[in-house]
Design an enzyme around this catalytic site. Structure first.
Site, PDB file in Angstrom:
ATOM      1  N   LYS A   9       0.819  -1.208   0.000  1.00 50.21           N
ATOM      2  CA  LYS A   9       0.000   0.000   0.000  1.00 50.21           C
ATOM      3  C   LYS A   9       0.859   1.268   0.000  1.00 50.21           C
ATOM      4  CE  LYS A   9      -3.779  -2.313   2.447  1.00 50.21           C
ATOM      5  NZ  LYS A   9      -4.668  -2.244   3.605  1.00 50.21           N
ATOM      6  N   TYR A  49     -12.059  -3.314  -4.373  1.00 53.75           N
ATOM      7  CA  TYR A  49     -12.720  -3.266  -3.068  1.00 53.75           C
ATOM      8  C   TYR A  49     -14.243  -3.301  -3.170  1.00 53.75           C
ATOM      9  CZ  TYR A  49      -8.202  -2.295  -0.950  1.00 53.75           C
ATOM     10  OH  TYR A  49      -6.905  -2.395  -0.511  1.00 53.75           O
ATOM     11  N   ASN A 112      -2.032  -0.216   7.114  1.00 52.44           N
ATOM     12  CA  ASN A 112      -1.443  -1.472   7.586  1.00 52.44           C
ATOM     13  C   ASN A 112      -0.526  -2.132   6.556  1.00 52.44           C
ATOM     14  OD1 ASN A 112      -3.320  -2.489   5.806  1.00 52.44           O
ATOM     15  ND2 ASN A 112      -4.569  -3.485   7.359  1.00 52.44           N
ATOM     16  N   HIS A 115      -1.906  -5.682   1.556  1.00 49.89           N
ATOM     17  CA  HIS A 115      -3.161  -6.400   1.335  1.00 49.89           C
ATOM     18  C   HIS A 115      -2.789  -7.736   0.725  1.00 49.89           C
ATOM     19  CE1 HIS A 115      -7.026  -7.649  -0.363  1.00 49.89           C
ATOM     20  NE2 HIS A 115      -6.327  -7.949  -1.444  1.00 49.89           N
ATOM     21  N   GLU A 126      -8.493 -10.840  -8.158  1.00 51.31           N
ATOM     22  CA  GLU A 126      -7.554  -9.747  -7.916  1.00 51.31           C
ATOM     23  C   GLU A 126      -6.366  -9.782  -8.877  1.00 51.31           C
ATOM     24  OE1 GLU A 126      -6.733 -10.149  -3.729  1.00 51.31           O
ATOM     25  OE2 GLU A 126      -8.674  -9.295  -3.179  1.00 51.31           O
TER      26      GLU A 126
END
Length: 154
Positions: A9, A49, A112, A115, A126
């Site tokens: 990310k 998402y 965080n 992913h 994905e």
């Protein structure tokens, strides 16, 4: 060999952790079969998402993921999905075990760092979103040193 997607990310990229995180996966024995760095558009992120579209955090998540470069990684290996998720640690980085990526480098629930696909179905979807089926086929020269080829890969 199972394939999975991992996204590094914007917070991981901005903090200069790309090399350290990729090396965790490679050192474990997973094979890198795709690598792409891009500031992904809202359309790609909304497709990725989509399962969270009705949740209150959806727009913030899409905006965060579009706020800077993301590194998309396609990985292959035996039980690659479970292995990558174990290496990443708990979603809330403050609760992630030491030795995991989030446990060692993170303090946030939202920012965080990574992913990872959570199922074979999610991984297929994905990988198509981020790589369009354009991953590389190759054999590691050390495969027999990473697996018991006769037992685990027969």
């Amino acid at each position: 060999m199972e394939r999975t997607l991992v996204l590094l990310k914007p917070d991981a990229v901005q903090r200069g952790l790309v090399g350290a995180i990729v090396s965790r996966f490679e050192n474990k024995g997973l094979k890198l079969v795709g690598l792409r760095m891009e500031v992904f558009g809202r359309d790609v992120l909304e497709r990725h998402y989509a399962a969270h579209a009705q949740r209150p955090f959806f727009n913030n998540l899409v905006e965060f993921m579009g706020s800077g470069p993301v590194v998309a990684i396609a990985l292959a290996g035996k039980d690659a999905i479970a292995v990558t998720r174990g290496l990443m640690g708990a979603t809330n980085a403050r609760e992630a075990a030491p030795g995991t990526i989030r446990g060692d480098y993170g303090m946030s629930f939202s920012n965080n760092l990574v992913h990872g696909s959570d199922s074979a179905e999610a991984a297929a979807t994905e990988l198509e979103i981020f790589f369009g089926g354009q991953t590389i086929e190759w054999e590691r020269s050390d495969l027999e040193w990473r697996y018991s080829v006769k037992e685990e890969l027969a």
